[in-house]
Design a protein around this motif. Structure first.
Motif, PDB file in Angstrom:
ATOM      1  N   GLY A 176       4.185   3.250  -7.959  1.00 37.18           N
ATOM      2  CA  GLY A 176       5.180   2.084  -7.672  1.00 37.18           C
ATOM      3  C   GLY A 176       4.780   1.704  -6.292  1.00 37.18           C
ATOM      4  N   PHE A 177       4.340   2.537  -5.329  1.00 35.62           N
ATOM      5  CA  PHE A 177       4.064   1.873  -4.077  1.00 35.62           C
ATOM      6  C   PHE A 177       2.903   0.853  -4.092  1.00 35.62           C
ATOM      7  N   GLU A 178       1.859   1.253  -4.723  1.00 40.11           N
ATOM      8  CA  GLU A 178       0.811   0.144  -4.910  1.00 40.11           C
ATOM      9  C   GLU A 178       1.234  -1.067  -5.817  1.00 40.11           C
ATOM     10  N   LYS A 179       1.830  -0.797  -6.958  1.00 37.67           N
ATOM     11  CA  LYS A 179       2.129  -1.836  -7.794  1.00 37.67           C
ATOM     12  C   LYS A 179       3.142  -2.949  -7.203  1.00 37.67           C
ATOM     13  N   TYR A 180       3.994  -2.627  -5.935  1.00 33.62           N
ATOM     14  CA  TYR A 180       4.874  -3.627  -5.459  1.00 33.62           C
ATOM     15  C   TYR A 180       4.415  -3.876  -4.097  1.00 33.62           C
ATOM     16  N   SER A 181       3.387  -3.559  -3.714  1.00 29.42           N
ATOM     17  CA  SER A 181       2.598  -3.715  -2.302  1.00 29.42           C
ATOM     18  C   SER A 181       3.699  -3.233  -1.166  1.00 29.42           C
ATOM     19  N   ILE A 182       4.012  -2.097  -1.321  1.00 29.16           N
ATOM     20  CA  ILE A 182       5.017  -1.395  -0.602  1.00 29.16           C
ATOM     21  C   ILE A 182       4.731  -1.402   0.988  1.00 29.16           C
ATOM     22  N   SER A 183       3.278  -0.978   1.078  1.00 25.57           N
ATOM     23  CA  SER A 183       2.588  -1.121   2.354  1.00 25.57           C
ATOM     24  C   SER A 183       2.736  -2.271   3.070  1.00 25.57           C
ATOM     25  N   ARG A 184       2.673  -3.348   2.555  1.00 28.05           N
ATOM     26  CA  ARG A 184       2.710  -4.552   3.358  1.00 28.05           C
ATOM     27  C   ARG A 184       3.934  -5.206   3.661  1.00 28.05           C
TER      28      ARG A 184
END
Length: 246
Positions: free
Chosen positions: A38-46
């Motif tokens: 989920g973090f990767e799919k929704y670009s949570i880091s950015r």
């Protein structure tokens, strides 16, 4: 079958969807892959300013919080390179409510699983091989009930997940702490609503898989038994029709 027997089997059938769903939810809350995807799919880091590595650490601390008696939730991480508390007081209070809800799911999974196991163990202890037929019917009915319920829920979620998500929060929480603002609250930044839609589908797929397995196993055994009965009846008729059998 007496009244007690009917009640026990009714509870067995109801316990199957209860166990499949709550066990899948338990699995979801404790699955690192679900969080990380989920973090990767929704670009949570950015969006959040938290690195992927730190997000993985945050999710690990959340899982530890759900599975421990520690209070209150205390998560510190680097946001745009500056270490600070991740959640504010409102979010921490809401997570305490979430933890109680998760623990309730754990209890339901345990109770329903234990009941199913005890029914199976007691059935084989008392009836031995004769219990296989009733057990197969229980699997068929329980698996079928699970599929029907999940199809209804799945259609509702696909048609209007916003409404389902809102109603879930209104029914599950006795306060409005769940009403958070993504502009100020990191909990909804790192776990947006789309993440929860994916998590819901993740749970549904696994529960449906379990239900299909039980349904197939139960129906296959019952079909086999019926076919064997027809074969035995056919052979009996053939034997009766033979001249030397008279």
């Amino acid at each position: 079958m007496g009244r007690v027997g009917w009640v026990l089997w009714a509870l067995f059938i109801v316990a199957i969807p209860l166990f499949l769903v709550t066990a899948s939810v338990t699995w979801a809350f404790n699955s690192p892959g679900l969080y990380n995807n989920g973090f990767e799919k929704y670009s949570i880091s950015r969006i959040s300013g938290i690195t992927d590595r730190d997000l993985r650490q945050v999710s690990s601390e959340l899982r530890h919080y759900f599975n421990s008696g520690e209070e209150p939730l205390d998560v510190r991480t680097r946001i745009f390179g500056v270490e600070q508390d991740l959640f504010n007081d409102r979010e921490i209070a809401h997570m305490k409510d979430v933890k109680q809800l998760v623990r309730g799911v754990y209890v339901l999974a345990l109770v329903s699983g234990v009941y199913l196991a005890l029914m199976v163990a007691a059935g084989f202890a008392l009836q031995r091989r004769q219990f296989v037929g009733p057990l197969a019917r229980g699997f068929l009915w329980g698996g079928g009930l699970t599929l029907v319920l999940l199809v209804i829920f799945g259609v509702a979620a696909l048609v209007g997940f916003d409404s389902v998500f809102l109603k879930f929060h209104q029914l599950s929480f006795a306060n409005d702490l769940w009403q958070l603002d993504p502009r100020t609250d990191y909990l909804v930044r790192i776990f947006p609503q789309d993440f929860w839609f994916d998590a819901t589908m993740w749970v549904a797929v696994r529960a449906i898989g379990g239900a299909l397995l039980l349904t197939v196993v139960g129906s296959a055994y019952l079909v086999h038994q019926r076919y064997a009965g027809w074969q035995n009846a056919f052979h009996a008729l053939k034997e009766a029709a033979r001249p030397d059998s008279k």
